[in-house]
Structure formats: C-alpha cells, structure tokens
Design a protein around this motif. Structure first.
Motif, PDB file in Angstrom:
ATOM      1  N   VAL B  71       0.820  -1.218   0.000  1.00  0.00           N
ATOM      2  CA  VAL B  71       0.000   0.000   0.000  1.00  0.00           C
ATOM      3  C   VAL B  71       0.859   1.275   0.000  1.00  0.00           C
ATOM      4  CG1 VAL B  71      -2.007  -1.017   1.128  1.00  0.00           C
ATOM      5  CG2 VAL B  71      -0.188  -0.037   2.529  1.00  0.00           C
ATOM      6  N   GLY B  72       2.159   1.124  -0.220  1.00  0.00           N
ATOM      7  CA  GLY B  72       3.023   2.308  -0.267  1.00  0.00           C
ATOM      8  C   GLY B  72       3.116   3.008   1.071  1.00  0.00           C
ATOM      9  N   TRP B  73       3.088   4.319   1.035  1.00  0.00           N
ATOM     10  CA  TRP B  73       3.294   5.107   2.256  1.00  0.00           C
ATOM     11  C   TRP B  73       2.014   5.260   3.071  1.00  0.00           C
ATOM     12  CZ3 TRP B  73       8.059   6.469   3.896  1.00  0.00           C
ATOM     13  CH2 TRP B  73       9.092   6.411   2.969  1.00  0.00           C
ATOM     14  N   LYS B  74       0.944   4.569   2.663  1.00  0.00           N
ATOM     15  CA  LYS B  74      -0.366   4.803   3.272  1.00  0.00           C
ATOM     16  C   LYS B  74      -0.351   4.705   4.797  1.00  0.00           C
ATOM     17  CE  LYS B  74      -5.194   3.316   3.040  1.00  0.00           C
ATOM     18  NZ  LYS B  74      -5.346   3.132   4.469  1.00  0.00           N
ATOM     19  N   ASN B  75       0.322   3.670   5.332  1.00  0.00           N
ATOM     20  CA  ASN B  75       0.327   3.501   6.791  1.00  0.00           C
ATOM     21  C   ASN B  75       0.920   4.720   7.490  1.00  0.00           C
ATOM     22  OD1 ASN B  75      -0.840   0.962   6.857  1.00  0.00           O
ATOM     23  ND2 ASN B  75       1.124  -0.036   6.460  1.00  0.00           N
ATOM     24  N   TYR B  76       2.022   5.222   6.914  1.00  0.00           N
ATOM     25  CA  TYR B  76       2.681   6.370   7.535  1.00  0.00           C
ATOM     26  C   TYR B  76       1.809   7.608   7.428  1.00  0.00           C
ATOM     27  CZ  TYR B  76       6.827   3.479   7.767  1.00  0.00           C
ATOM     28  OH  TYR B  76       7.703   2.474   8.063  1.00  0.00           O
ATOM     29  N   VAL B  77       1.192   7.795   6.242  1.00  0.00           N
ATOM     30  CA  VAL B  77       0.310   8.949   6.049  1.00  0.00           C
ATOM     31  C   VAL B  77      -0.847   8.874   7.042  1.00  0.00           C
ATOM     32  CG1 VAL B  77      -1.241  10.101   4.428  1.00  0.00           C
ATOM     33  CG2 VAL B  77       0.954   9.196   3.633  1.00  0.00           C
ATOM     34  N   ASP B  78      -1.443   7.691   7.163  1.00  0.00           N
ATOM     35  CA  ASP B  78      -2.551   7.513   8.113  1.00  0.00           C
ATOM     36  C   ASP B  78      -2.124   7.826   9.541  1.00  0.00           C
ATOM     37  OD1 ASP B  78      -4.194   6.870   6.124  1.00  0.00           O
ATOM     38  OD2 ASP B  78      -4.364   4.718   6.580  1.00  0.00           O
ATOM     39  N   SER B 290       3.600  -2.425  12.147  1.00  0.00           N
ATOM     40  CA  SER B 290       5.005  -2.414  11.720  1.00  0.00           C
ATOM     41  C   SER B 290       5.469  -1.003  11.407  1.00  0.00           C
ATOM     42  CB  SER B 290       5.197  -3.294  10.487  1.00  0.00           C
ATOM     43  OG  SER B 290       4.913  -4.619  10.809  1.00  0.00           O
ATOM     44  N   ALA B 291       4.574  -0.200  10.833  1.00  0.00           N
ATOM     45  CA  ALA B 291       4.948   1.188  10.565  1.00  0.00           C
ATOM     46  C   ALA B 291       5.267   1.898  11.884  1.00  0.00           C
ATOM     47  CB  ALA B 291       3.819   1.905   9.827  1.00  0.00           C
ATOM     48  N   ILE B 292       4.469   1.625  12.912  1.00  0.00           N
ATOM     49  CA  ILE B 292       4.730   2.228  14.226  1.00  0.00           C
ATOM     50  C   ILE B 292       6.084   1.759  14.753  1.00  0.00           C
ATOM     51  CG2 ILE B 292       3.905   2.451  16.597  1.00  0.00           C
ATOM     52  CD1 ILE B 292       1.079   1.865  15.557  1.00  0.00           C
ATOM     53  N   ALA B 293       6.335   0.439  14.638  1.00  0.00           N
ATOM     54  CA  ALA B 293       7.602  -0.115  15.137  1.00  0.00           C
ATOM     55  C   ALA B 293       8.783   0.512  14.409  1.00  0.00           C
ATOM     56  CB  ALA B 293       7.616  -1.630  14.958  1.00  0.00           C
ATOM     57  N   THR B 294       8.642   0.675  13.079  1.00  0.00           N
ATOM     58  CA  THR B 294       9.735   1.248  12.293  1.00  0.00           C
ATOM     59  C   THR B 294      10.028   2.678  12.732  1.00  0.00           C
ATOM     60  OG1 THR B 294       9.048  -0.136  10.460  1.00  0.00           O
ATOM     61  CG2 THR B 294      10.533   1.676   9.943  1.00  0.00           C
ATOM     62  N   LEU B 295       8.964   3.458  12.908  1.00  0.00           N
ATOM     63  CA  LEU B 295       9.158   4.843  13.352  1.00  0.00           C
ATOM     64  C   LEU B 295       9.855   4.882  14.707  1.00  0.00           C
ATOM     65  CD1 LEU B 295       5.814   6.575  12.372  1.00  0.00           C
ATOM     66  CD2 LEU B 295       8.090   7.091  11.508  1.00  0.00           C
ATOM     67  N   LEU B 296       9.409   4.014  15.606  1.00  0.00           N
ATOM     68  CA  LEU B 296       9.993   3.966  16.948  1.00  0.00           C
ATOM     69  C   LEU B 296      11.492   3.683  16.872  1.00  0.00           C
ATOM     70  CD1 LEU B 296       9.232   3.937  20.012  1.00  0.00           C
ATOM     71  CD2 LEU B 296       9.072   1.469  19.815  1.00  0.00           C
ATOM     72  N   PHE B 297      11.831   2.726  16.037  1.00  0.00           N
ATOM     73  CA  PHE B 297      13.216   2.326  15.869  1.00  0.00           C
ATOM     74  C   PHE B 297      14.053   3.492  15.335  1.00  0.00           C
ATOM     75  CE2 PHE B 297      16.391   0.015  13.188  1.00  0.00           C
ATOM     76  CZ  PHE B 297      17.156  -0.415  14.244  1.00  0.00           C
ATOM     77  N   MET B 298      13.510   4.162  14.313  1.00  0.00           N
ATOM     78  CA  MET B 298      14.228   5.293  13.716  1.00  0.00           C
ATOM     79  C   MET B 298      14.470   6.396  14.758  1.00  0.00           C
ATOM     80  SD  MET B 298      14.757   4.513  10.602  1.00  0.00           S
ATOM     81  CE  MET B 298      14.271   3.175   9.542  1.00  0.00           C
ATOM     82  N   VAL B 299      13.429   6.689  15.535  1.00  0.00           N
ATOM     83  CA  VAL B 299      13.558   7.751  16.537  1.00  0.00           C
ATOM     84  C   VAL B 299      14.622   7.380  17.567  1.00  0.00           C
ATOM     85  CG1 VAL B 299      12.379   8.945  18.411  1.00  0.00           C
ATOM     86  CG2 VAL B 299      11.241   8.644  16.241  1.00  0.00           C
ATOM     87  N   MET B 300      14.668   6.105  17.957  1.00  0.00           N
ATOM     88  CA  MET B 300      15.664   5.680  18.951  1.00  0.00           C
ATOM     89  C   MET B 300      17.067   5.850  18.401  1.00  0.00           C
ATOM     90  SD  MET B 300      14.227   2.703  21.323  1.00  0.00           S
ATOM     91  CE  MET B 300      13.790   1.418  20.271  1.00  0.00           C
TER      92      MET B 300
END
Lengths: 289, 316
Positions: B71-78, B290-300
C-alpha cells in the motif's frame, strides 16, 4: 614538594564538609524513595486482611501472618494445571536460556575480541546498534517467524531469542578484550585447539562477566510472561500465572503483594550474591566511539 | 629488460605471498567464523530479519489471514494525518521519554557518584542494592497501585484524608491530571537500571592518579573534579548508560498498562508502544503496527546519535 606530599595523603582534598553533609542527606532521601515501596510490598504481603483494609492505612504490619502466601498457593492449586508446572516452566526456560546465552554469546564474543578476521568490526557495529532493538519493535515479525518455523506454543519460542540477546554478547566482548594475548598464544603454541583455548583459558579469565550476564539474562527470563507465543496452559510461565492473580484487583490485594515478593526475591538474592563481580564487569561495559 | 624481469619476478613473488597470506587468513578465520556462527545465525534470525521485515511490512496492509498487500506510504500517512490517538501517543511518549530519560540518567549518575564517595564498602554495597533493587524486582511496581489506590485504603488517599487535605478519595488513575505525574514518578523509581551499575563501575575504575594531577592543576571543588576528571575518564560508561536509557525510556508500556489500565482513561498513559501492541496483538493490523515499530526504531537511533554528539562535549 611538601605540598604535593600533603595532597597525596588526602585523596579528596576538595570535598567540603558541607558538601558531604548534603550528599549524604540527598542519598538518604533518595534511598528512602527507592526502598520504601519495596518495604511496603513486603509489609503488605504479611498483613492480615483486616490490616490491609483499615482507615487510615498503616505502613508497617502489626500482626504479621503468612496467610497471603498461603492464599497464593491455594489459588494456584485451584487452576487445572498444577502450580508446580508453572514453576517448572519458568525455571526450565530461565536455566536453559541463561546457560545457552552464556555459552553461545561467549563463543562469539571470544572470536570478536581475540581474532582478527574480515568483517568483525561490521558485525560488532551491528550488534551495538542492536542494543537499541527493543523487543516491541521485533515482536510482530518474530511472531511470524515462529509461526513459519513451527515454534509457536513451544518452549523454544521463548528460549532461543533470549540466547541471541545483544546485551550479553556486548558485555562479554568488552571483557574478553582485556585478556592478555600472550596467555592465549602460549596455549596455542602448546598445541591446544582454538575451542580448548576458549574453554580452558579464556572463559575462566572472565568469570565476573559470566555472573553479570547470568543476572541480566536471568532477570529477563524470570519475568518473561511470553503470552504472545505460548497458548497451552501447561506451558505458561510463572509470571503469567501470577499476573492472573494480580489482575483480580482489590479483592486479592494481599495475595498480589505476596506474588510481588515471591517474584522479586529470587533476582535480588542472585544480585546480592554476585554484586561485586557484576560491578567489575560493568567497568568494562563502555561503548567506544 | 633485465630490470623489467626483475620487477615481474618481484611482483609475482609479492602476489604469491599475498595469495598465500589470503589462504592462510581464510583457513585461520574458518575457526573464527565457526565460533561466531551459532550466535550470528540466531541473531540474524530473531533480531536482524525481524527489523528488516518490520520495515518491509510497514508498506503493506497485512492481517495475517490474507497475504500482505502493498500500500506504499499509506500507513505512515494515516499515522500522522488520520490517527489522533497515535499523535496523542507520540506526545505522551516524548513527555515520558524527555522527562524520565534525562532525569533518570542524571539521577543515576549523580547517585552513583555520591555512593562512590562512601568509604565503608559494606554500606556502599548496600546503597547500590537499594538503588538497583526496584529495577530487578520484576512486577513489584504493582505496589504503586496500592499506594495510589482510588479508595480510602490507598496510602496516598488515606494520609491525605487523615491530615484533612482532602475529604473524599482522589481517583488517581482515573483522573487525567494525575495519571502522567504519578507514572513519571513510578518510571523514575524503576529506571536506575543497567546504566546505574555501569556508572558505579566506571567511577570505581577512574585512575586515582588523575585526581592527584587535577589537584595540582588547581581543581578547587567536587563539581570541577566531576566535570574535568571523572566524567571524561568514564565516557564509555556514559555512552553505554545512554543507550540503555534511550532504549528503555522509549519503550515504556508495561508499568503504565499495569497501573493506569490498557487502554487508559482518555489515552492519558497511551504510548507509542501501547499503540503498537494495540494494533499488533489486539486488532491484528500488522502492516500498520510495523509502521509504528519502524518509526519507533528510527527515533531511537536518531536520539542515540544526538546523545553521542552531546557526550563528546563532556569535560570541554
């Protein structure tokens, strides 16, 4: 010259009495903040029902009783899986996981610290980064992987990921680096195989590191609920079973405290036994830039 | 011609030598690779692959039953534009992380520093135990539920009423005003952790002669000593403590859920990890989680880089 000598006598000449007073005052203040909740947990676990529900509440127990601990065992024996089974599960997972972690991580740490081979820096860099992988980040893919390899609802799903924890490897590697190369070289010249050098020479040198790794790994596995991967009641862990008691809320306030005391006693005892060794290990825990 | 031949011979010899070096290297390294293999295989399977999978899945819609759909960037946009709860969770996480992270870190360092000054080794060991005990005591944080119980039997309410400061029990974990401050106290209580032990050890290892030299150079009080001598000498431990603190302060969830409930009143104790668990294990929207997990990881990782550059300034 005389001045220098005088300084040598007193290791900390710059510490004023006022400063000492404030730091001791602050330590006692913070120490009480840290210790009192745990003391309260112990005190509560010994309180009979009428003392748990009195107004105004009392901090210390008046008539200590072991009823709450007795309640925990009665409550647990009512479930259709015997209580001893939960204890066995957690003890089994904890021991196998901790020993596995100790062996596998030490093996890798030894090679990373004492062998020069292409790729070692990259591998170590990845593992340092992995110190930041919190279990929540990897939880979903891990579930999918467990499903794929058929480890769901097996002890393996809890034990094996713990074996590869980055923290233990990291500590071991920092500690192994301090073993003098000449010691290993001497054994190699005597014709010892690399595995023998690792097991007979290197490992005994880093005993303090073992203990540290054991307490960290133990504490993680001891408190592991693992309800994501384990569905069969007879494979569930002790913390999971005990959390069911706590979940009943106010009606089991005494039993909840007893559970907390049971769960915290074991790691604290292990920590007390191995404290000095742990501190020695942590001294070499630094991350070099 | 002669010279050329000589050069060729040299080159050949060099290459031969290099080649045999390489072979020897490989043969020698075979053992190294064998030794690291068990760990590395498990590590790749349960740590590296999951992180990569998480990044991959974050671009899909995946509910486990059906195959994942890109679905592309949809999860992040949402997440950022259509999920108010996520934004609240981000706000809460940063609130908890920014308050408990640095305060916990400096408190641990400060206390380790003061404990290190205690001369009697028995008392020193005892104090270390007291400050570390809450971290290793598992689910003992449940005792805070009793302290801040919402009825008159809770410690806080009982005493407040006894002293006449309030006439009816305060609903600590049901009132948004109180949830965050209480939980911050609890998290601080638990957060001494690994960093603390590392600091204690680092302090004990500082070379005593550095202090002597410092006194000669005119260090006049204990704070100067701390900043110019002690901290620079234990930089590596400071770094290790920072990594541990960042990881744990961004992953706060268990304590909050146990005390304030999951989900908590008006999402007052909802963190990014709570949101991740909500979507991952309750709603089974794995792509979104998974999008949430990825963001969390990046922020850390970002935070870690930031702290690393801050720590370079220590003692300057």
């Amino acid at each position: 010259m005389a001045k220098a000598f005088k300084h040598k006598k007193r290791t900390k000449p710059n510490h004023s009495g006022v400063g000492d007073f404030f730091s001791i005052f602050f330590l006692i203040l913070m120490g009480s903040f840290m210790a009192l909740p745990l003391v309260l947990a112990i005190s509560n676990s010994l309180k009979p029902l009428e003392e748990l529900f009195i107004f105004p509440p009392r901090f210390f127990v008046r008539n200590p009783t072991l009823d709450n601990f007795h309640d925990v065992f009665v409550l647990m024996s009512q479930s259709w899986v015997p209580f001893s089974r939960y204890i066995f599960n957690t003890v089994f997972i904890t021991i196998v996981g901790t020993l596995g972690h100790l062996f596998v991580a030490s093996l890798c740490a030894y090679a990373l610290a004492k062998h020069k081979f292409p790729g070692r820096n990259v591998i170590f860099w990845i593992i340092v980064t992995a110190l930041m992988f919190s279990t929540q980040v990897t939880a979903i893919p891990n579930y999918l992987i467990m499903t794929k390899i058929g480890w769901l609802d097996k002890y393996l799903s809890l034990i094996v990921p713990a074996i590869a924890k980055p923290l233990g490897l990291f500590l071991m590697k920092q500690f192994m680096e301090q073993i003098p190369d000449s010691l290993l070289e001497a054994a190699r010249i005597d014709g010892a195989r690399e595995v023998t050098v690792f097991w007979k020479i290197a490992m005994p040198q880093v005993k303090p590191a073992w203990l540290t790794l054991i307490i960290f790994c133990f504490q993680d596995l001891w408190n592991l609920q693992g309800s994501n991967y384990i569905f069969s009641e007879e494979l569930k862990t002790l913390p999971y079973a005990l959390s069911q008691i706590s979940a009943a809320g106010i009606s089991r306030a005494g039993a909840t405290s007893a559970v907390a005391v049971i769960m915290m006693a074991v790691p604290i005892i292990i920590f007390v036994i191995s404290q000095s060794n742990i501190i020695e290990t942590m001294a070499s825990s630094g991350i070099k830039e | 011609m002669n010279e050329n031949e000589k050069f060729m011979a040299k080159l050949l010899a060099y290459m031969k030598n290099k080649r045999s070096n390489l072979f020897r290297e490989i043969r020698k390294n075979k053992i190294s690779y064998l030794l690291i293999a068990p760990y590395c295989i498990l590590f790749i399977l349960f740590y590296l692959v999951p992180v990569c999978m998480s990044i991959g899945l974050s671009f899909t819609y995946f509910n486990i039953l059906e195959p994942a759909r890109f679905v592309g960037w949809k999860n992040y946009v949402d997440l950022f534009f259509a999920d108010e709860v996520f934004l609240k969770a981000v706000k809460n996480t940063f609130l908890f992380a920014i308050i408990t992270g640095p305060i916990g870190y400096f408190l641990a360092l400060f206390i380790a520093w003061m404990i290190n000054d205690i001369k009697n080794s028995k008392i020193r060991a005892f104090m270390t135990l007291i400050f570390y005990a809450p971290t290793i005591s598992g689910q003992a944080y449940i005792v805070w539920k009793y302290i801040f119980s919402s009825d008159t039997y809770g410690m806080a309410n009982g005493w407040l009423m006894k002293w006449g400061l309030t006439f009816q029990p305060i609903l600590w974990f049901e009132d948004e005003k109180f949830i965050a401050p209480i939980l911050i106290i609890v998290v601080l209580w638990m957060s001494m952790g690994t960093g603390f032990l590392s600091f204690i050890a680092g302090l004990q290892n500082v070379d005593r002669s550095l202090y002597e030299a410092g006194y000669m150079d005119g260090i006049t009080n204990r704070f100067q000593e701390l900043w110019y001598i002690t901290l620079p000498a234990m930089k590596e431990q400071l770094m290790f403590g920072a990594v541990m603190t960042i990881t744990s302060s961004f992953a706060i969830h268990d304590q909050l859920a146990a005390l304030a409930g999951f989900p908590s009143v008006n999402y007052a104790a909802h963190t990014v990890v709570s949101h991740l668990i909500d979507y991952g294990t309750v709603r089974f929207e794995m792509g979104y989680a998974s999008a949430i997990a990825t963001l969390l990881f990046m922020v850390m990782i970002l935070c870690n880089k930031l702290v690393q550059s801050l720590l370079r300034k220590v003692g300057k």
